[in-house]
Design a protein around this motif. Structure first.
Motif, PDB file in Angstrom:
ATOM      1  N   ALA A  24      29.220  44.398  49.070  1.00 34.04           N
ATOM      2  CA  ALA A  24      30.228  44.672  48.047  1.00 34.04           C
ATOM      3  C   ALA A  24      31.483  45.202  48.725  1.00 34.04           C
ATOM      4  O   ALA A  24      31.404  46.156  49.521  1.00 34.04           O
ATOM      5  N   TYR A  25      32.640  44.647  48.406  1.00 36.91           N
ATOM      6  CA  TYR A  25      33.865  45.017  49.122  1.00 36.91           C
ATOM      7  C   TYR A  25      35.095  44.812  48.244  1.00 36.91           C
ATOM      8  O   TYR A  25      35.090  44.007  47.312  1.00 36.91           O
ATOM      9  N   PHE A  26      36.143  45.582  48.557  1.00 37.80           N
ATOM     10  CA  PHE A  26      37.429  45.448  47.877  1.00 37.80           C
ATOM     11  C   PHE A  26      38.244  44.336  48.522  1.00 37.80           C
ATOM     12  O   PHE A  26      38.137  44.079  49.724  1.00 37.80           O
ATOM     13  N   VAL A  27      39.099  43.710  47.722  1.00 38.96           N
ATOM     14  CA  VAL A  27      40.019  42.694  48.245  1.00 38.96           C
ATOM     15  C   VAL A  27      41.439  43.066  47.834  1.00 38.96           C
ATOM     16  O   VAL A  27      41.653  43.833  46.886  1.00 38.96           O
ATOM     17  N   SER A  37      40.180  53.151  53.599  1.00 39.37           N
ATOM     18  CA  SER A  37      40.471  52.468  54.856  1.00 39.37           C
ATOM     19  C   SER A  37      39.389  51.452  55.221  1.00 39.37           C
ATOM     20  O   SER A  37      39.627  50.535  56.004  1.00 39.37           O
ATOM     21  N   ARG A  38      38.175  51.632  54.679  1.00 43.50           N
ATOM     22  CA  ARG A  38      37.110  50.639  54.839  1.00 43.50           C
ATOM     23  C   ARG A  38      37.058  49.773  53.585  1.00 43.50           C
ATOM     24  O   ARG A  38      37.143  50.269  52.475  1.00 43.50           O
ATOM     25  N   LYS A  39      36.896  48.484  53.785  1.00 42.12           N
ATOM     26  CA  LYS A  39      36.902  47.597  52.613  1.00 42.12           C
ATOM     27  C   LYS A  39      35.597  47.650  51.832  1.00 42.12           C
ATOM     28  O   LYS A  39      35.567  47.300  50.647  1.00 42.12           O
ATOM     29  N   SER A  84      42.130  51.699  41.331  1.00 40.23           N
ATOM     30  CA  SER A  84      41.391  50.450  41.168  1.00 40.23           C
ATOM     31  C   SER A  84      41.952  49.366  42.076  1.00 40.23           C
ATOM     32  O   SER A  84      43.107  49.408  42.506  1.00 40.23           O
ATOM     33  N   ALA A  85      41.092  48.387  42.352  1.00 45.17           N
ATOM     34  CA  ALA A  85      41.457  47.215  43.137  1.00 45.17           C
ATOM     35  C   ALA A  85      40.456  46.109  42.817  1.00 45.17           C
ATOM     36  O   ALA A  85      39.329  46.386  42.392  1.00 45.17           O
ATOM     37  N   PRO A  86      40.827  44.854  43.005  1.00 49.84           N
ATOM     38  CA  PRO A  86      39.854  43.771  42.832  1.00 49.84           C
ATOM     39  C   PRO A  86      38.712  43.916  43.835  1.00 49.84           C
ATOM     40  O   PRO A  86      38.888  44.488  44.919  1.00 49.84           O
ATOM     41  N   ALA A  87      37.555  43.405  43.488  1.00 47.37           N
ATOM     42  CA  ALA A  87      36.395  43.534  44.364  1.00 47.37           C
ATOM     43  C   ALA A  87      35.512  42.296  44.245  1.00 47.37           C
ATOM     44  O   ALA A  87      35.585  41.548  43.257  1.00 47.37           O
ATOM     45  N   ARG A  88      34.672  42.116  45.244  1.00 44.16           N
ATOM     46  CA  ARG A  88      33.701  41.029  45.255  1.00 44.16           C
ATOM     47  C   ARG A  88      32.345  41.598  45.681  1.00 44.16           C
ATOM     48  O   ARG A  88      32.277  42.586  46.418  1.00 44.16           O
ATOM     49  N   ALA A  89      31.287  40.965  45.223  1.00 46.27           N
ATOM     50  CA  ALA A  89      29.944  41.352  45.642  1.00 46.27           C
ATOM     51  C   ALA A  89      29.063  40.111  45.660  1.00 46.27           C
ATOM     52  O   ALA A  89      29.161  39.263  44.762  1.00 46.27           O
ATOM     53  N   GLY A 100      37.617  42.246  38.516  1.00 43.46           N
ATOM     54  CA  GLY A 100      39.052  42.446  38.393  1.00 43.46           C
ATOM     55  C   GLY A 100      39.323  43.911  38.078  1.00 43.46           C
ATOM     56  O   GLY A 100      38.785  44.447  37.109  1.00 43.46           O
ATOM     57  N   GLY A 101      40.107  44.583  38.898  1.00 40.05           N
ATOM     58  CA  GLY A 101      40.427  45.985  38.658  1.00 40.05           C
ATOM     59  C   GLY A 101      39.224  46.905  38.724  1.00 40.05           C
ATOM     60  O   GLY A 101      39.046  47.745  37.846  1.00 40.05           O
ATOM     61  N   TYR A 102      38.400  46.768  39.751  1.00 42.82           N
ATOM     62  CA  TYR A 102      37.237  47.645  39.926  1.00 42.82           C
ATOM     63  C   TYR A 102      37.713  49.097  40.072  1.00 42.82           C
ATOM     64  O   TYR A 102      38.473  49.422  40.973  1.00 42.82           O
TER      65      TYR A 102
END
Length: 253
Positions: A100-103, A122-124, A69-74, A47-49
């Motif tokens: 690993a990428y932003f959402v 521009s790239r997630k 910052s933005a949420p992220a997943r890995a 949350g809030g990477y």
């Protein structure tokens, strides 16, 4: 405080960066402990990477670095294999994969800017995350007549293609190449002598045997605008260490 797009002071407030992690794994030994196979898989929810040193200025020649910052997943996994075919030989393989990428990039406001997170990323995919890594190593022990020993070690690392810088939407296509590091192989060798009582050791090493210099970090910023209104890039690169060698003498008291 940071600087906004025009260089004027701007307050930056972030939500708390959080991490929820899920991981499962297994450790196994076979053939009288001569073969060890360990594996694991993970999934991370950020949350809030937060990422820093992002230039949010649109003015040529002006840099206004801030953190956004933005949420992220890995998610990914790791496989570790160790095999001892003889009492004096050991073979190891360690391989991993990470995605690993932003959402929700388009929904994330950027402090000090009128644009959203996806304009500056521009790239997630999260920069500087290497998707595939594999290392193969081999060790061989030699017993000497005076009771001392020598261990010979060699390893080869493979790194897959990755991108080491965020890319703004308005930059020309060359920005993608500037931030890209192709797949690489890196080799290390070491020879270590140990005294009979293990109180004294001498190691000789060569790292990056093939002297492979590759990009480990890049900076891609706005340097101008072409006739079609696209942003031109100013790229900087940080290279990996060159071939190095040396001796290490150690003693125990």
């Amino acid at each position: 405080m940071t600087t906004g797009r025009t260089g004027a002071p701007s307050a930056v407030e972030f939500k708390t960066e959080t991490l929820t992690s899920y991981e499962v794994g297994s450790k196994n030994r076979f053939f009288g402990n001569r073969l060890q196979v360990n594996g694991s898989a993970f999934y991370y929810v950020y949350g809030g990477y937060q990422v820093g040193n992002i230039n949010i200025s649109d003015i040529i020649g002006l840099t206004a670095f801030t953190a956004i910052s933005a949420p992220a997943r890995a998610y990914g996994g790791e496989l570790e294999i160790s095999f001892q075919p003889t009492p004096r030989d050991r073979i190891g393989i360690n391989s991993s994969y990470t995605k690993a990428y932003f959402v929700d990039r388009r929904e994330q406001a950027v402090p000090g800017s009128t644009r959203t997170f996806d304009y500056y990323f521009s790239r997630k995919d999260i920069p500087n995350v290497i998707p595939f890594r594999t290392q193969v190593n081999y060790d061989h022990d030699i017993d000497l007549s005076d009771g001392s020993s020598i261990t010979l070690h060699g390893d080869v690392r493979f790194l897959s293609t990755f991108y080491s810088a965020p890319l703004r939407q308005n930059l020309v296509d060359g920005a993608l190449d500037a931030a890209r590091t192709g797949s690489q192989f890196v080799e290390d060798v070491t020879a270590t002598w140990r005294s009979r009582d293990n109180r004294l050791s001498l190691s000789a090493y060569v790292r990056n045997v093939s002297n492979n210099r590759y990009n480990i970090n890049a900076g891609v910023n706005l340097a101008g605008v072409n006739a079609t209104g696209q942003g031109l890039i100013a790229a900087t690169r940080e290279l990996s260490d060159p071939r190095t060698y040396g001796l290490v003498l150690s003693t125990k008291f």
